[in-house]
Design a protein around this motif. Structure first.
Motif, PDB file in Angstrom:
ATOM      1  N   TYR A 557      63.613  30.696  45.013  1.00  0.00           N
ATOM      2  CA  TYR A 557      64.242  31.953  45.416  1.00  0.00           C
ATOM      3  C   TYR A 557      65.043  31.760  46.693  1.00  0.00           C
ATOM      4  O   TYR A 557      64.912  30.751  47.382  1.00  0.00           O
ATOM      5  CB  TYR A 557      63.170  33.019  45.638  1.00  0.00           C
ATOM      6  CG  TYR A 557      62.557  33.472  44.343  1.00  0.00           C
ATOM      7  CD1 TYR A 557      63.045  34.601  43.688  1.00  0.00           C
ATOM      8  CD2 TYR A 557      61.527  32.751  43.747  1.00  0.00           C
ATOM      9  CE1 TYR A 557      62.508  35.016  42.479  1.00  0.00           C
ATOM     10  CE2 TYR A 557      60.985  33.159  42.531  1.00  0.00           C
ATOM     11  CZ  TYR A 557      61.472  34.292  41.905  1.00  0.00           C
ATOM     12  OH  TYR A 557      60.954  34.696  40.714  1.00  0.00           O
ATOM     13  N   LYS A 603      58.258  30.725  45.491  1.00  0.00           N
ATOM     14  CA  LYS A 603      57.878  32.130  45.406  1.00  0.00           C
ATOM     15  C   LYS A 603      56.667  32.439  46.289  1.00  0.00           C
ATOM     16  O   LYS A 603      56.631  33.443  47.001  1.00  0.00           O
ATOM     17  CB  LYS A 603      57.570  32.497  43.952  1.00  0.00           C
ATOM     18  CG  LYS A 603      57.294  33.968  43.758  1.00  0.00           C
ATOM     19  CD  LYS A 603      57.132  34.326  42.308  1.00  0.00           C
ATOM     20  CE  LYS A 603      55.771  33.912  41.799  1.00  0.00           C
ATOM     21  NZ  LYS A 603      55.434  34.576  40.519  1.00  0.00           N
ATOM     22  N   GLU A 788      47.584  43.769  47.152  1.00  0.00           N
ATOM     23  CA  GLU A 788      47.789  44.002  45.727  1.00  0.00           C
ATOM     24  C   GLU A 788      49.179  43.519  45.300  1.00  0.00           C
ATOM     25  O   GLU A 788      49.342  42.823  44.298  1.00  0.00           O
ATOM     26  CB  GLU A 788      47.630  45.492  45.448  1.00  0.00           C
ATOM     27  CG  GLU A 788      47.580  45.795  43.979  1.00  0.00           C
ATOM     28  CD  GLU A 788      47.507  47.295  43.714  1.00  0.00           C
ATOM     29  OE1 GLU A 788      46.821  47.985  44.490  1.00  0.00           O
ATOM     30  OE2 GLU A 788      48.143  47.742  42.755  1.00  0.00           O
ATOM     31  N   ASP A 791      49.287  39.744  45.310  1.00  0.00           N
ATOM     32  CA  ASP A 791      48.604  39.113  44.188  1.00  0.00           C
ATOM     33  C   ASP A 791      49.402  39.261  42.906  1.00  0.00           C
ATOM     34  O   ASP A 791      49.537  38.346  42.117  1.00  0.00           O
ATOM     35  CB  ASP A 791      47.223  39.740  44.008  1.00  0.00           C
ATOM     36  CG  ASP A 791      46.480  39.062  42.859  1.00  0.00           C
ATOM     37  OD1 ASP A 791      46.212  37.852  42.996  1.00  0.00           O
ATOM     38  OD2 ASP A 791      46.211  39.726  41.841  1.00  0.00           O
ATOM     39  N   LYS A 792      49.950  40.461  42.706  1.00  0.00           N
ATOM     40  CA  LYS A 792      50.643  40.713  41.447  1.00  0.00           C
ATOM     41  C   LYS A 792      51.980  39.981  41.368  1.00  0.00           C
ATOM     42  O   LYS A 792      52.353  39.475  40.326  1.00  0.00           O
ATOM     43  CB  LYS A 792      50.851  42.217  41.279  1.00  0.00           C
ATOM     44  CG  LYS A 792      51.495  42.592  39.961  1.00  0.00           C
ATOM     45  CD  LYS A 792      51.360  44.073  39.659  1.00  0.00           C
ATOM     46  CE  LYS A 792      52.189  44.419  38.426  1.00  0.00           C
ATOM     47  NZ  LYS A 792      52.224  45.856  38.158  1.00  0.00           N
ATOM     48  N   ALA A 795      51.664  35.580  44.069  1.00  0.00           N
ATOM     49  CA  ALA A 795      50.662  34.519  44.110  1.00  0.00           C
ATOM     50  C   ALA A 795      50.904  33.494  43.017  1.00  0.00           C
ATOM     51  O   ALA A 795      51.385  33.811  41.934  1.00  0.00           O
ATOM     52  CB  ALA A 795      49.279  35.131  43.944  1.00  0.00           C
ATOM     53  N   LYS A 796      50.599  32.247  43.310  1.00  0.00           N
ATOM     54  CA  LYS A 796      50.575  31.225  42.274  1.00  0.00           C
ATOM     55  C   LYS A 796      49.135  30.741  42.226  1.00  0.00           C
ATOM     56  O   LYS A 796      48.584  30.322  43.229  1.00  0.00           O
ATOM     57  CB  LYS A 796      51.520  30.091  42.622  1.00  0.00           C
ATOM     58  CG  LYS A 796      51.509  28.998  41.579  1.00  0.00           C
ATOM     59  CD  LYS A 796      52.704  28.097  41.744  1.00  0.00           C
ATOM     60  CE  LYS A 796      53.476  27.918  40.472  1.00  0.00           C
ATOM     61  NZ  LYS A 796      54.859  27.586  40.733  1.00  0.00           N
ATOM     62  N   HIS A 797      48.510  30.861  41.064  1.00  0.00           N
ATOM     63  CA  HIS A 797      47.099  30.509  40.943  1.00  0.00           C
ATOM     64  C   HIS A 797      47.015  29.071  40.463  1.00  0.00           C
ATOM     65  O   HIS A 797      47.491  28.739  39.400  1.00  0.00           O
ATOM     66  CB  HIS A 797      46.414  31.442  39.961  1.00  0.00           C
ATOM     67  CG  HIS A 797      46.621  32.890  40.318  1.00  0.00           C
ATOM     68  ND1 HIS A 797      45.705  33.620  41.007  1.00  0.00           N
ATOM     69  CD2 HIS A 797      47.679  33.721  40.126  1.00  0.00           C
ATOM     70  CE1 HIS A 797      46.169  34.859  41.201  1.00  0.00           C
ATOM     71  NE2 HIS A 797      47.369  34.927  40.673  1.00  0.00           N
ATOM     72  N   THR A 798      46.430  28.228  41.282  1.00  0.00           N
ATOM     73  CA  THR A 798      46.347  26.825  40.897  1.00  0.00           C
ATOM     74  C   THR A 798      44.903  26.460  40.581  1.00  0.00           C
ATOM     75  O   THR A 798      43.992  26.792  41.335  1.00  0.00           O
ATOM     76  CB  THR A 798      46.859  25.932  42.034  1.00  0.00           C
ATOM     77  OG1 THR A 798      48.171  26.386  42.375  1.00  0.00           O
ATOM     78  CG2 THR A 798      46.943  24.488  41.601  1.00  0.00           C
ATOM     79  N   ILE A 799      44.719  25.831  39.451  1.00  0.00           N
ATOM     80  CA  ILE A 799      43.370  25.501  39.011  1.00  0.00           C
ATOM     81  C   ILE A 799      43.302  24.015  38.721  1.00  0.00           C
ATOM     82  O   ILE A 799      44.170  23.457  38.059  1.00  0.00           O
ATOM     83  CB  ILE A 799      43.021  26.306  37.733  1.00  0.00           C
ATOM     84  CG1 ILE A 799      42.972  27.791  38.094  1.00  0.00           C
ATOM     85  CG2 ILE A 799      41.705  25.842  37.141  1.00  0.00           C
ATOM     86  CD1 ILE A 799      42.999  28.704  36.918  1.00  0.00           C
ATOM     87  N   VAL A 801      41.276  21.057  36.890  1.00  0.00           N
ATOM     88  CA  VAL A 801      40.284  20.885  35.842  1.00  0.00           C
ATOM     89  C   VAL A 801      39.563  19.568  36.071  1.00  0.00           C
ATOM     90  O   VAL A 801      40.115  18.634  36.635  1.00  0.00           O
ATOM     91  CB  VAL A 801      40.953  20.856  34.459  1.00  0.00           C
ATOM     92  CG1 VAL A 801      39.903  21.035  33.374  1.00  0.00           C
ATOM     93  CG2 VAL A 801      41.985  21.931  34.373  1.00  0.00           C
TER      94      VAL A 801
ATOM     95  N   TYR B  22      51.493  36.484  35.321  1.00  0.00           N
ATOM     96  CA  TYR B  22      50.910  35.694  36.392  1.00  0.00           C
ATOM     97  C   TYR B  22      51.198  34.236  36.109  1.00  0.00           C
ATOM     98  O   TYR B  22      51.086  33.791  34.963  1.00  0.00           O
ATOM     99  CB  TYR B  22      49.396  35.916  36.448  1.00  0.00           C
ATOM    100  CG  TYR B  22      49.037  37.333  36.820  1.00  0.00           C
ATOM    101  CD1 TYR B  22      48.736  37.665  38.131  1.00  0.00           C
ATOM    102  CD2 TYR B  22      49.031  38.333  35.851  1.00  0.00           C
ATOM    103  CE1 TYR B  22      48.427  38.982  38.474  1.00  0.00           C
ATOM    104  CE2 TYR B  22      48.722  39.651  36.191  1.00  0.00           C
ATOM    105  CZ  TYR B  22      48.417  39.965  37.498  1.00  0.00           C
ATOM    106  OH  TYR B  22      48.123  41.250  37.849  1.00  0.00           O
ATOM    107  N   SER B  23      51.561  33.495  37.152  1.00  0.00           N
ATOM    108  CA  SER B  23      51.770  32.075  36.884  1.00  0.00           C
ATOM    109  C   SER B  23      50.525  31.315  37.309  1.00  0.00           C
ATOM    110  O   SER B  23      49.996  31.515  38.396  1.00  0.00           O
ATOM    111  CB  SER B  23      53.014  31.566  37.603  1.00  0.00           C
ATOM    112  OG  SER B  23      52.799  31.521  38.979  1.00  0.00           O
ATOM    113  N   LYS B  25      48.702  27.491  37.405  1.00  0.00           N
ATOM    114  CA  LYS B  25      48.946  26.064  37.289  1.00  0.00           C
ATOM    115  C   LYS B  25      47.621  25.369  36.992  1.00  0.00           C
ATOM    116  O   LYS B  25      46.681  25.454  37.774  1.00  0.00           O
ATOM    117  CB  LYS B  25      49.547  25.559  38.598  1.00  0.00           C
ATOM    118  CG  LYS B  25      50.345  24.338  38.382  1.00  0.00           C
ATOM    119  CD  LYS B  25      51.321  24.084  39.473  1.00  0.00           C
ATOM    120  CE  LYS B  25      51.833  22.696  39.135  1.00  0.00           C
ATOM    121  NZ  LYS B  25      52.793  22.153  39.935  1.00  0.00           N
ATOM    122  N   ASP B  27      46.273  21.753  36.428  1.00  0.00           N
ATOM    123  CA  ASP B  27      46.777  20.402  36.634  1.00  0.00           C
ATOM    124  C   ASP B  27      48.299  20.443  36.676  1.00  0.00           C
ATOM    125  O   ASP B  27      48.853  21.169  37.468  1.00  0.00           O
ATOM    126  CB  ASP B  27      46.251  19.454  35.555  1.00  0.00           C
ATOM    127  CG  ASP B  27      44.745  19.234  35.723  1.00  0.00           C
ATOM    128  OD1 ASP B  27      44.231  19.531  36.827  1.00  0.00           O
ATOM    129  OD2 ASP B  27      44.095  18.811  34.771  1.00  0.00           O
TER     130      ASP B  27
END
Ligand SMILES: Cc1cc2nc3c(=O)[nH]c(=O)nc-3n(C[C@H](O)[C@H](O)[C@H](O)COP(=O)(O)OP(=O)(O)OC[C@H]3O[C@@H](n4cnc5c(N)ncnc54)[C@H](O)[C@@H]3O)c2cc1C
Lengths: 803, 106
Positions: A557, A603, A788, A791-792, A795-799, A801, B22-23, B25, B27
């Protein structure tokens, strides 16, 4: 990225690009050169423009936005003059050099101008492009008598147009029959009789040898010595493939640029498509075959395996009101053909189908062309006709009863190759109810428009009882509704509708949650009608306005803080610099609106950057006031007569954040030297001795247009009052996404002046404006404050594994 | 052949707002998660099938469709198919819900 360059920005070429965008697995870096100063427009419709049925704006097929969206670099008004096939590079008439990996030549053709004395006089023209059209329209304003040389398709359409423009028109034709390459003598004589009754005068079997006159044309002389008068001469005897640039570059040419079945020229990586290309010794001059070529070429360039091009049989129609005519394939009988004919001289109906070995090889229809799609299908699909009825027995009226027996693979839109089946399926699966929607979804009717009645019949037939004829014709807000902009706004007011959802529910939207066209529009109209009572529906805004930042092509952006009137301080600059450094911003650039943009921001970094900047959003992404550009003005400049910076800052502070139908830009100059370029802004202010001139409807972008003087006022208060009223009137009456330049052209400057000349009206407009302005809050700060929202939207949710 | 499926918890259902993307990620995969008005949740690869790509999570959501924010292609959230006149398909992922936890099945 591979580099794709195209020479020529016309119908066949740009269609090829559209096909490439559809099938290409990998993007190209694309550059297009177009000699004409316009984006791709529908050349076919020039006839309709001349006949007064449409205007230039409406025939643009690919607006400049389209090029931008697809990241195509377009150079208009610039011709390529040389191709260096060894270096794989093209060179333009402005000395620009662009390298290519693949090169498409799509230069079309030029009007063939008879090489006779006087052909270069003023008032002699071909009929090929907007320039020719404009010239004819202008001539008709001052002159009375036109002569069209050439009694073919183009000549007759031109002649009809000139009649409509109020000129007296003679048509000169070399052969004994009009349109002799498409019609047999009977059809041709019917056509001539009809056109004579419309007021055309014909000189048949006349060869023009000289154009008379001094500077301007005065008349012509024929070979037999006779002469006719003329103030305008239109040459429509044929076209000549535009092969100059290829010829000079060592590419093999004959009548056109010679191509094989894959549209490849004699030089590797160079292709030709459209009227400049010659395939199996044929140069086609109608869009249907050219669009087929475009498809083949797109597949070739993208490396997709597909059918080669085998040549086409094209059907012809004449776009003249009152004439119904169709022709395809062979015209002349030889020993091996048998004809099937219907001739009703009384009703002026004539049909002749030429057959060979039980196959249709030629069609001529005059006065009633209902059978054309069926016969054309039989011709192209080589259907055996033994035992089949060729002509319909009843005199159907093109209503739904004719549609039912039509097979699904029957071609309805010849130009774009759209069948009945495709149209029916689109109507059913996408719930379409208007002609407009069908055209958008299927391309049918997007070129010559002749098939529109048939598409309309298919719509009626497919929808059955649900078909609403009046509704089908008008321009609806989008595919989700049959209501127009004005109807939607009227319903919002009458029924007191207060949310996007409610509008779609109550007004029976067929997509219950709308689309990207209607949702932002309804959201705007609601805010316009209900002023500070309306709560904005953020999820009905498109990405930039929803995120309050401009999305870039790579998903990052940009951040552009407000810099009122383009005035900043050392402290602010330091802060911007620090933030840019801290967040590793890849690009820091001055924007066109006198402020600083930070480009390439992730973002998830946006809210923190905004917080550290601690500056309001510059709304560089919104349908709202963008910037007010100012010159230095009387505070410092020795020429300045007014304080332009002060006025600019006041304007920007007052109107920032206001929702408008489209973006609005302003400029303030302190003197008529106009350093802020106020003449090409939506609203521009120019300081003069003792006051300000207010210019409106200027545009420096897509449709370059100088502003018109709205009025001259004496004081800064008057400027604010007039501007508020003008802007509010625009907000209340423009279509969503209509720039002020288009809006003023549509409603008329005089009308706007008249409305704004009334003090009471201005007062009421300003009151509504002020009430609307009350509702806005600073969006960046709002995001910083609200978890709020963060978050909406951010946010970028990184997980991770695994262990 | 035995396939190994991984179920990855990605969000609390109650935290998701309707008509929002919602983005997420996981991995190196980027997934766009959408909750639509009727409460269903869908997961797609967060990349438009348009040749020039672009993310989907910021697109406008309408019923079971999302419009790609950069090129305005209309894409089904259910099967990932691009709607006419454009063509293409986005990879979709199965979404499981247990109590308040949303899982994506990879
Ligand atoms: C008045 C009129 C009515 C018509 N009616 C019909 C109809 O009813 N049905 C139908 O099927 N067809 C019709 N046609 C024909 C149809 O418009 C053409 O077949 C079609 O436009 C050809 O497309 P093209 O891309 O090959 O050429 P064009 O559309 O002519 O595009 C070529 C472009 O390349 C540009 N160019 C040329 N040389 C250079 C260079 N060196 N560098 C950069 N740019 C260059 C030209 O300026 C031009 O803009 C009509 C044509 C006219 C003029």
């Amino acid at each position: 990225m591979k580099k794709l360059v195209m020479i020529g920005n016309g119908m066949a070429g740009v269609r090829t690009i559209e096909e490439i965008l559809k099938v290409s697995p990998e993007p190209f870096e694309m550059t297009i050169f177009g000699q004409e100063p316009y984006p791709n427009y529908n050349r076919i419709k020039l006839s309709n423009i001349l006949q007064g049925e449409t205007n230039f704006d409406d025939i643009i097929i690919n607006p400049l936005d389209w090029y931008q969206e697809n990241q195509i670099q377009l150079f208009t008004g610039e011709a390529v003059v040389k191709i260096d096939v060894d270096a794989k590079r093209v060179i333009s008439d402005q000395g620009r050099e662009v390298d290519y990996d693949e090169l498409i030549i799509a230069t079309g053709s030029n009007s063939f101008i008879l090489p006779i004395p006087g052909a270069d006089k003023i008032g002699v023209t071909g009929f090929r492009d907007i320039k020719d059209c404009e010239m004819m329209i202008k001539s008709a304003e001052h002159h009375k008598k036109a002569v069209v040389i050439g009694g073919g398709l183009l000549g007759l359409e031109a002649a009809r147009g000139l009649l409509n423009l109020g000129m007296k028109v003679d048509v000169v034709h070399l052969m004994p029959n009009l349109m002799e390459r498409q019609l047999d003598p009977i059809a041709s004589s019917l056509l001539k009789a009809e056109l004579e009754s419309q007021g055309m005068n014909f000189f048949m079997e006349k060869e023009t040898v000289e154009i008379l006159g001094d500077n301007r044309v005065r008349g012509l002389r024929f070979k037999d010595g006779s002469e006719v008068e003329a103030d305008l001469v239109v040459m429509a005897i044929g076209i000549k493939s535009n092969i100059e640039v290829a010829k000079g570059s060592g590419i093999y040419v004959n009548r056109g640029i010679v191509v094989n079945d894959f549209m490849e020229t004699s030089v590797p990586h160079v292709y030709a498509v459209g009227e400049c290309a010659e395939h199996r010794e044929i140069v086609y001059g109608l869009v249907a075959p050219l669009y087929e070529q475009g498809k083949v070429l797109a597949n070739r360039i993208c490396g997709t395996v597909a059918e080669p091009y085998h040549g086409s049989v094209a059907g012809t129609q004449l776009k003249v009101a009152g004439v119904d005519l169709f022709s395809a394939g062979e015209i002349f009988e030889d020993g091996s053909t048998k004809a099937i004919m219907v001739y009703n001289e009384y009703d002026g109906i004539y049909k002749r189908v030429l057959t060979r070995n039980n196959l249709i090889v030629g069609i001529v229809l005059y006065g009633d062309t209902k059978d054309s799609t069926k016969l054309y299908r039989m011709l192209t699909k080589k259907e055996d006709i033994s035992g089949k009825a060729i002509f319909q027995t009843d005199c159907g009226t093109g209503d739904s009863s004719d549609i039912a027996p039509m097979p699904n693979d029957e071609l309805i839109c010849g130009c774009n190759g759209v069948t009945k089946g495709t149209i029916v399926e689109a109507i059913q699966t996408q719930g379409l109810t208007t002609l407009d929607q069908v055209s958008h979804c299927t391309n049918a009717g997007r070129s010559c428009g002749r098939c529109k009645p048939m598409v309309s019949s298919i719509l009626a037939y497919t929808l059955g009882d649900q078909f609403d004829a009046a509704a089908a014709q008008k321009t609806s807000l989008c595919g989700c509704t049959t209501l127009s902009r004005d109807e939607v706004v009227a319903e919002i007011k009458a029924k007191g509708l207060t949310s996007v959802k409610e509008v779609m529910n109550v007004l029976d939207w067929n997509m219950s949650e709308g689309c990207t066209k209607c949702r932002p529009a309804i959201n705007y109209y609601l805010g316009m009608v209900h002023m500070d009572q309306y709560k904005d529906d953020r999820d009905s805004r498109l990405v930039n306005e929803k995120i309050h930042a401009n999305i870039q092509k790579d998903g990052t952006y940009s951040v552009v803080p407000r810099m009122y009137g383009g005035v900043t301080t050392a402290a602010d600059l330091k802060r911007i610099a620090e933030v840019a450094e801290k967040y590793d911003v890849p690009l820091v650039k001055l924007t066109g609106g006198q402020r600083i943009g930070l480009f390439g921001v992730k973002k998830e970094d946006l809210p923190r950057m905004w917080e550290e900047l601690d500056m309001p959003s510059g709304y560089a992404y919104g349908k709202t006031l963008r910037t007010v550009k100012t010159c230095v003005g009387a505070q410092f400049c020795r020429y300045g007569t007014q304080d332009s910076m002060a006025l600019g800052i006041e304007l920007e502070k007052k109107f920032e954040r206001l929702d408008t139908p489209h973006k609005v830009k302003m400029g303030v100059s302190a003197c008529p030297r106009n350093c802020s370029e106020a003449g090409i802004k939506d609203i521009g202010f120019v300081g003069i001795d003792g006051g300000w001139e207010i210019y409106v409807a200027g545009n420096g972008g897509v449709d370059l247009r100088p502003g018109d003087l709205l009025c001259t006022v004496k004081s800064q208060e008057e400027v604010m009052e007039m501007t508020g009223a003008y802007l509010q009137y625009y907000r209340e009456t423009a279509n969503y996404l209509e720039r002020t330049s288009k809006w003023v052209d549509r409603v008329g400057l005089d009308h706007v002046r008249e409305v704004l000349s009334n003090g009471e009206t201005r007062k009421a407009l300003n009151e509504r404006m002020d009430q609307t302005l009350k509702k806005y809050i600073e969006p960046w700060n709002e995001a910083i404050q609200s978890e709020e929202i963060q978050d909406k939207y951010y946010a970028k949710h990184t997980i991770k594994v695994g262990e | 052949m035995i396939e190994t499926l991984t179920r990855i918890p990605v969000a609390h259902y109650s935290n998701l707002k309707a008509r929002a993307g919602y983005s997420i990620k996981i991995d190196d995969k980027e997934i766009a998660l959408f909750k639509i008005s009727n409460g269903e949740v869908y997961a797609l690869e967060n990349r438009s099938p348009h040749p020039k790509g672009g993310v989907l999570s910021e697109g406008l959501v309408s019923g079971e469709y999302v419009y790609c924010p950069v090129y305005d292609w209309k894409i089904s959230l259910v099967d990932g198919r691009v709607q006419a006149p454009d063509e293409g398909q986005v990879r979709t992922f199965k979404v499981d819900r247990e109590e308040d936890i949303i899982f994506i099945v990879l």
